[in-house]
Scaffold this active site. Structure first.
Site, short mmCIF file in Angstrom:
data_model
loop_
_atom_site.label_atom_id
_atom_site.label_comp_id
_atom_site.label_asym_id
_atom_site.label_seq_id
_atom_site.Cartn_x
_atom_site.Cartn_y
_atom_site.Cartn_z
CB CYS A 135 -29.72 17.53 38.74
SG CYS A 135 -29.70 19.01 39.75
NE ARG A 167 -25.82 22.37 39.49
CZ ARG A 167 -26.84 21.55 39.24
NH1 ARG A 167 -26.83 20.33 39.70
NH2 ARG A 167 -27.88 21.96 38.54
#
Ligand code: BEZ
Length: 219
Positions: free
Chosen positions: A56, A133
């Site tokens: 991330c 995601r």
């Protein structure tokens, strides 16, 4: 607004291309945001599993570095995770200090995952209540035009996000199509004219359905 619907929605609620993106308002790192306030410009709404995680972090650094590219395409970015606003702040501070880049697009806090569930961002069989995601490309009318879903252990490609956005914007005026691996400036394809006369009068075997047309350019 999402709230009532989202409370009933199963994880991975079936949003589809062509659906109006569910509206919501929430706290974010840039203040309160409301999705419908983004009408009139493109928006990429994306979720990430957690703050302070390696993949991330690379995604946020890459997106912040490409901020001007999204701006040139009149596209706003909005991120979302289950983490609290204060976690987001602390993570952005670390990113600034460690990578010398400021993440200026909003990161929404979604502690109850009410938004994440409404958008199908929560993996249904995951014991961990975090978002995967997921990326939604939302057009200026608030309509979902493309979406992608990657697992927690694979980061997204910023160039591919920009390419998808370019392709969506290039085909917007229609009736044209973006072929495989299309990039800005390359030829688009014509929408086939499906009539028997066109099929029989075409010179080459594929000419009736495979025709290059104008070069896609930024509007
Ligand atoms: C990461 O961003 O590195 C990550 C997040 C959640 C699970 C695994 C990896």
């Amino acid at each position: 607004m999402i709230k009532a619907d989202a409370e009933r929605a199963a994880p991975c609620a079936g949003l589809r291309i062509g659906d109006v993106a569910p509206d919501f308002s929430a706290r974010s790192t840039t203040g309160d945001v409301r999705l419908s306030d983004y009408r009139g410009r493109w928006l990429i709404l994306f979720s990430h599993p957690a703050d302070f995680t390696p993949v991330c972090t690379t995604e946020f650094v890459a997106l912040a570095q490409a901020a001007s590219e999204f701006e040139q395409r009149d596209c706003a970015l909005m991120a979302l995770s289950v983490d609290s606003l204060f976690s987001h702040f602390a993570w952005l501070r670390l990113i600034r200090d460690r990578y010398d880049i400021e993440v200026r697009f909003p990161i929404v806090e979604d502690p109850t995952l009410v938004i994440g569930r409404a958008y199908g961002m929560v993996a249904p069989n995951d014991s961990d209540s975090a978002t995967v995601r997921t990326t939604f490309f939302i057009d200026p009318q608030g309509v979902i035009r493309a979406m992608t879903c990657y697992p927690a252990n694979v980061g997204r490609s910023t160039p591919e996000m920009l390419r998808t956005l370019d392709a969506l914007q290039a085909v917007d005026g229609g009736p044209v199509l973006a072929p495989a691996n299309w990039a800005l400036g390359e030829a688009l394809l014509a929408q086939p004219d499906a009539s028997l006369d066109t099929v029989f009068s075409a010179k080459g075997q594929a000419d009736w359905f495979m025709k290059e047309t104008k070069r896609g350019s930024r509007k």
